[in-house]
Design a protein around this motif. Structure first.
Motif, PDB file in Angstrom:
ATOM      1  N   ARG A 406     -78.068  53.467  27.425  1.00  0.00           N
ATOM      2  CA  ARG A 406     -77.063  54.049  28.304  1.00  0.00           C
ATOM      3  C   ARG A 406     -75.836  54.434  27.484  1.00  0.00           C
ATOM      4  O   ARG A 406     -75.370  53.656  26.638  1.00  0.00           O
ATOM      5  N   SER A 437     -80.300  62.380  29.835  1.00  0.00           N
ATOM      6  CA  SER A 437     -80.307  62.749  31.246  1.00  0.00           C
ATOM      7  C   SER A 437     -79.132  62.057  31.922  1.00  0.00           C
ATOM      8  O   SER A 437     -78.854  60.886  31.652  1.00  0.00           O
ATOM      9  N   SER A 439     -77.437  60.045  34.524  1.00  0.00           N
ATOM     10  CA  SER A 439     -78.052  59.062  35.412  1.00  0.00           C
ATOM     11  C   SER A 439     -77.116  58.539  36.482  1.00  0.00           C
ATOM     12  O   SER A 439     -77.477  57.655  37.227  1.00  0.00           O
ATOM     13  N   TRP A 448     -74.944  58.830  30.702  1.00  0.00           N
ATOM     14  CA  TRP A 448     -76.222  59.374  30.281  1.00  0.00           C
ATOM     15  C   TRP A 448     -77.209  58.235  30.049  1.00  0.00           C
ATOM     16  O   TRP A 448     -76.826  57.133  29.625  1.00  0.00           O
ATOM     17  N   THR A 449     -78.467  58.511  30.249  1.00  0.00           N
ATOM     18  CA  THR A 449     -79.528  57.619  29.786  1.00  0.00           C
ATOM     19  C   THR A 449     -80.288  58.392  28.714  1.00  0.00           C
ATOM     20  O   THR A 449     -80.805  59.480  28.967  1.00  0.00           O
TER      21      THR A 449
END
Length: 793
Positions: A406, A437, A439, A448-449
């Protein structure tokens, strides 16, 4: 790692010069430590076609050749054994200049005229081969400039990679970085799968799947091992720091440089039954490709067959199954070896190979299929052959799984020092082949992940992702700001003397601080602490640095000797450091030590040239003690085997032993080849910094008076005893004691001495009268006569 700039620009071609390209790579963490031309400077050398070659009429080792240089035929006398009619080679015309600066002139060799010279690679500075003249491809045009034909106007970049960046040990890896840095597409060479033409396979078993979870193999039959490796491939290998060996090995090395995946080829006829990947068994021996015999330990991962070991996995192949001059069928292996299974193996056996360098840092576990297909296509193009299917033997449970990390926007902005551009951060991660992506959106901002790509073994935490974004954006873009923070008021306890104050006092006294090794020579340790035990190191750097110091004098004496050997006659050094004294339990006292020798004062027309003595040393120690709040130290004669028997003392303060001082024993000075007297002190720094509590005493408003006394007493009685005796007799009335004269010699017994002392008397409540003063003086003299056997002169 060496890499050809031309080769790199075939993958991605930034619109910048070499220097700027190297700078951008360096700023991104791939340090370009050197830039060198791919070939030495030479001029006037072209591609020559040898149309005829006949023996020299008057020399058996010479050949008379007719060489076509694009304009016409030239007669050239050549001494190379490999010259033959029909070959293309490097021809230096008359007037050409070779790499060593030699100019080619018209010559006559054994009566035959020679117009120019046929050259070896070594003579042109493009290789080490001087056994014969260069053999060039038949498709080159005679008369073409050799530099242009071989694309020698190239630059080799020498890139120093940190151990975590094994993904950049290839053209592919560096090109990927350049594509991100310059926001350009990366064009990889076509690498289509090679369809099998036969069904032949060779079985593989994984007994150690945690060390080798994936092993790909392919049979290739009917190769021509006598084929010549293309010159373009030889050149790329050379510019990558590898030499050409044979076409099969050259292809595996080429794919390793290109994609970063090491491969190995075995002579299929020499393999027995099946390949087994396992750890070595006790006593197993392997003869390596370089001819060395190694006895294998149980931690070594091996490639074996029914006859035993054939290679050390990820390091080097064995001699038994290597490519031979009559090899017709090969088995190509391409495996993923876990970094921990290979790490340290090469060093244990005294090996360092390109394969081990890559496997130890981590090779992409998804790269093997592409690499073996690429190698197969190149081998078929060069040596021919009929390929079988690619067989993959793997343990999926033991393969690495890509971590998901993360990344918080707030955390990214904290490190960037400014607002983060979400689109830019996403683009950087995508071009680095991460899979970001969005998240969610919470109180920390956009989140983001990130799925980490298989080639990045070094990415484990959020801060690693932030580092990737920072280095690609450019560290120079991170703004500089003064930190804003709340500072607590510092505290200086009255009971503690700062060590820096002691350092300042010593600096004021003319000492320089030394920092010496904590580990010393055991012989030197025994010399300065005879019979005392020392702490020995389990893994010393050398035999001369194998025990820990008990005190500071070994290092200070070596430093003093080093200065004296360099014509420094006046030396004053001190050191504060931990020492290591074994016993029931290891103690590590903090000591303050010093050494001085030479003139008392720096050389000057106004200064005397008197050398320092014991009393200079004693005075310096008193100054140090006074700085630590120890105002009334006492000195007791010592019997120290390291120090001069008549010039050594133990230092006491407040009833506690503080340290020792004195002149280095003359016998030790002789053994150490020290010509001038050296004086040493060593004090307990913990006692020094533990400052005695100060007490206030008001200054008397009444006048003081001084009286002097001349005494004759035994020569063995120290001044400290006289001071103590007088102090006990006079008590608080004595405010100062001064020894201002000492005499021994004519008129006094040889076992006696004459001293003169000054006593300053004062009362805090009244003015002393003559009666008071006389009474005090009588008490002092009486005590001296009674306790010390002294008498007045």
């Amino acid at each position: 790692m060496q890499i050809s700039e031309q080769w790199l620009r075939e993958w991605v071609n930034p619109p910048v010069a070499t220097d700027e390209l190297a700078k951008r790579l360096t700023m991104a963490g791939l340090e370009v430590s050197g830039i060198a031309p791919a070939a030495a400077a030479f001029d006037g050398v072209v591609v020559g076609h040898v149309r005829a070659a006949a023996p020299h009429p008057d020399a058996t080792h010479l050949t008379v050749c007719r060489v076509f240089d694009g304009n016409g035929e030239q007669q050239v006398v050549c001494g190379a054994s490999n010259v033959r009619a029909g070959m293309y080679t490097a021809y230096a015309r008359v007037g050409a200049v070779l790499a060593d600066g030699k100019s080619i002139d018209r010559a006559k060799l054994r009566g035959v005229e020679s117009f120019g010279m046929l050259c070896s690679a070594a003579e042109l500075g493009i290789g080490d081969d001087d056994a014969g003249i260069m053999t060039l491809p038949q498709d080159l045009r005679a008369g073409a400039s050799l530099r242009e034909a071989l694309k020698l106007d190239d630059t080799i970049l020498d890139i120093e990679l940190t151990p975590n960046r094994g993904d950049c040990l290839s053209v592919r890896g560096v090109a990927r970085e350049l594509g991100v840095l310059f926001n350009l597409p990366v064009t990889a060479p076509a690498c289509a799968a090679v369809a099998p033409s036969i069904d032949d396979v060779f079985p593989v078993a994984l007994e150690q799947p945690d060390g080798c979870p994936r092993y790909l193999g392919r049979v290739l039959r009917g190769i021509d091992v006598t084929a010549q490796t293309p010159l373009w491939m030889q050149e790329r290998l050379r510019r990558g720091g590898l030499r050409s060996i044979d076409p099969v090995v050259d292809v595996t090395n080429y794919v390793m440089l290109e994609l970063g995946e090491p491969l190995h080829a075995f002579d299929l006829a020499l393999l027995k039954q099946q390949i087994v990947v396992r750890n070595a068994r006790a006593g197993e021996v392997l003869v390596l490709l370089d001819g060395r015999n190694v006895t294998l330990d149980a931690q070594t991962l091996l490639i074996t067959d029914a006859s035993g070991p054939i290679a050390i996995a990820g390091v080097m192949g064995g001699e038994r199954s290597g490519i031979q001059s009559d090899t017709r069928d090969v088995f190509i292996e391409c495996a993923y070896f876990a970094p921990l299974a290979v790490a340290g193996t090469a060093r244990r056996y005294g090996l360092q190979t390109d394969a081990s360098q890559r496997y130890e840092r981590g090779v992409d576990h998804q790269l093997q299929q592409q690499a073996i297909e690429r190698a197969t296509a190149l081998l078929i193009e060069i040596v021919g052959g009929t390929p079988g299917p690619v067989v993959a033997t793997e343990s999926r449970a033991d393969l690495p799984s890509p971590p998901k990390i993360r990344l918080r926007r707030a955390r990214l902005e904290l490190y960037l020092g400014e607002s983060a551009d979400e689109a830019e951060a996403t683009r950087i991660l995508q071009r680095l082949e991460f899979e970001p992506s969005v998240s969610g959106d919470d109180e920390t901002g956009v989140r983001w992940t990130i799925t980490v790509p298989s080639h990045r073994f070094d990415i484990e935490r959020e801060v690693d992702l932030i580092e990737e974004i920072c280095r690609i954006r450019g560290y120079d873009r991170i703004p500089s700001r003064m930190p804003v923070t709340r500072l607590e008021l510092g505290r200086a306890p009255l009971e503690v003397t700062p060590r820096n104050k002691l350092r300042q006092v010593l600096a004021d006294l003319g000492y320089n601080e030394a920092v010496t090794y904590s580990f010393i020579d055991p012989l030197f340790a025994d010399l300065l602490a005879p019979g005392a035990a020392s702490v020995s190191l389990t893994n010393p750097m050398s035999g001369e640095l194998s025990v820990m110091r008990r005190g500071l004098w070994p290092g200070l004496l070596k430093a003093t000797l080093a200065n004296m050997s360099r014509q420094q006659s006046r030396v004053r050094l001190f050191e504060i450091g931990l020492c290591f004294q074994p016993g029931d339990a290891l103690t590590q006292p903090m000591l303050l030590g010093g050494a001085l020798t030479g003139p008392r004062q720096p050389e000057n027309w106004a200064n005397s040239s008197d050398a320092v003595n014991f009393f200079d040393l004693k005075g310096d120690v008193e100054r140090i003690l006074e700085a630590g709040g120890h105002h009334a130290p006492t000195f007791e004669s010592a019997n120290d085997p390291i120090l001069h028997p008549g010039q050594s003392a133990i230092v006491w303060s407040e009833g506690q032993r503080v340290g020792r001082l004195g002149q280095l024993h003359p016998e030790l000075a002789h053994r150490l080849d020290i010509k001038a007297p050296v004086f040493l002190f060593e004090l307990d720094a913990e006692v020094l910094v533990a400052r005695p509590r100060s007490t206030y005493r008001p200054v008397s408003r009444y006048p003081s008076v001084r009286r002097d006394i001349s005494l004759i007493l035994g020569a063995e009685i120290p001044a400290a005893a006289v001071r103590s005796c007088v102090g006990q007799a006079l008590g608080a009335a004595l405010v100062n004691f001064t020894l201002f004269d000492l005499y021994q010699g004519e008129g006094i017994d040889s076992n006696k001495k004459s001293i003169a002392i000054g006593l300053t008397l004062q009362d805090h409540s009244r003015t002393l009268t003559d009666v008071d003063i006389n009474g005090l003086m009588d008490a002092a003299v009486s005590a001296l006569e009674t306790d010390l056997g002294a008498r007045r002169r």
